[in-house]
Enzyme design. Structure first.
Site, PDB file in Angstrom:
ATOM      1  CB  CYS A  72      32.472  46.431  38.335  1.00 12.55           C
ATOM      2  SG  CYS A  72      33.893  45.335  38.544  1.00 12.55           S
TER       3      CYS A  72
ATOM      4  CG  HIS B 148      33.630  48.095  33.914  1.00  7.44           C
ATOM      5  ND1 HIS B 148      33.358  49.102  34.795  1.00  7.44           N
ATOM      6  CD2 HIS B 148      34.293  47.152  34.621  1.00  7.44           C
ATOM      7  CE1 HIS B 148      33.853  48.794  35.981  1.00  7.44           C
ATOM      8  NE2 HIS B 148      34.421  47.613  35.906  1.00  7.44           N
TER       9      HIS B 148
HETATM   10  N1  GLN Z   1      37.634  46.133  43.140  1.00  4.11           N
HETATM   11  C1  GLN Z   1      36.758  45.196  42.552  1.00  4.11           C
HETATM   12  C2  GLN Z   1      37.429  43.928  42.067  1.00  4.11           C
HETATM   13  O1  GLN Z   1      38.571  43.958  41.637  1.00  4.11           O
HETATM   14  C3  GLN Z   1      35.958  45.878  41.443  1.00  4.11           C
HETATM   15  C4  GLN Z   1      36.776  46.308  40.249  1.00  4.11           C
HETATM   16  C5  GLN Z   1      36.007  47.047  39.227  1.00  4.11           C
HETATM   17  O2  GLN Z   1      35.069  47.807  39.535  1.00  4.11           O
HETATM   18  N2  GLN Z   1      36.400  46.913  37.975  1.00  4.11           N
HETATM   19  O3  GLN Z   1      36.783  42.902  42.110  1.00  4.11           O
END
Ligand code: GLN
Length: 240
Positions: free
Chosen positions: A94, A190
């Site tokens: 992510c 995740h």
């Molecule tokens: N900040 C990034 C987004 O919102 C990644 C978020 C995350 O790692 N869950 O796209």
């Protein structure tokens, strides 16, 4: 045999138990009699990354990603990119996956210049893409949980890691999820993703063993619980 894992930014990028991916890789090596050491590389510290076998980078919100920009610019970004080019295996999740691309423009209009280890760009939107999801890969279906504002578009220099079965993946539009380049595996998943996707974990371990020892023999493990968890998420998503 022994593999060295480097957990990059454990202090800043660690959402939804992403650290569990490191524990899973370590245990699946040890259960097969293969040694494993884990080093942590926090903000402000440097290491010779090409000497590692696997690097892991977890997820983080836009705020945390912004905190890393100076550190990446001070040379660490170039070192991460060089290690990826050198064939070190990477699992990037992510926010850590987005960081491997060229840039990320947040939904509030901030532009983060990232490291360009992967040929891809990310643009945020107000509406987030949230939920359990599944995607098909060369090592079978992978299940996980996604929560991102960023829409990632892959350039010609990388392949998608997989094709979305249910959920959004890279951008909710083109059916791609994640990216694969050399031994870099990038994903929005995740969970942590590896405990319930043992074949995905073994694909990363095999890539690292292949690079280090020229061969990857991964003895089968008793994955009954792992596969039950995997199947139950897949069933809840597809009804099949
Ligand atoms: N900040 C990034 C987004 O919102 C990644 C978020 C995350 O790692 N869950 O796209």
């Amino acid at each position: 045999m022994e593999l060295k894992i480097c957990h990059i930014y454990p202090d800043v990028l660690n959402l939804y138990g992403d650290r569990g991916n490191v524990l899973t890789m370590k245990k699946r090596l040890e259960w097969r009699g293969i040694g494993c050491t884990v080093a942590e590389l926090p903000l402000g510290e440097r290491a010779a990354l090409s000497g590692f076998d696997i690097c892991f980078i977890g997820g983080g919100q836009d705020f945390e990603q912004g905190l890393l920009l100076d550190d990446l610019r001070s040379g660490k970004g170039g070192e991460i990119k060089a290690a990826a080019e050198d064939g070190v295996a990477f699992l990037c999740v992510c926010g850590g996956y987005q960081l491997m691309g060229h840039s990320y423009e947040t939904h509030t209009g901030e532009r983060f210049a990232f490291i360009g280890a992967l040929d891809m760009e990310t643009v945020g939107a107000r509406e987030r893409m949230i939920g359990n999801f599944a995607f098909e890969t060369e090592f079978g279906a992978v299940v996980g949980f996604e929560n991102h504002s960023g829409r990632t578009r892959l350039g010609g220099g990388v392949k998608p890691l997989g094709r979305v079965i249910r959920g959004y993946g890279n951008n909710g539009e083109d059916g791609t999820e994640g990216a694969r380049y050399k031994n870099v595996f990038g994903t929005y998943s995740h969970g942590p993703v590896l405990p319930k996707n043992p074949d995905f974990c073994d694909a990363i371990l095999a890539a690292a063993l292949e690079r280090r020892y020229g061969r990857a023999e991964l003895a089968p493990l008793d994955d009954f619980s792992e596969r039950e968890a995997h199947e139950s998420v897949l069933r809840s998503l597809t009804g099949a």
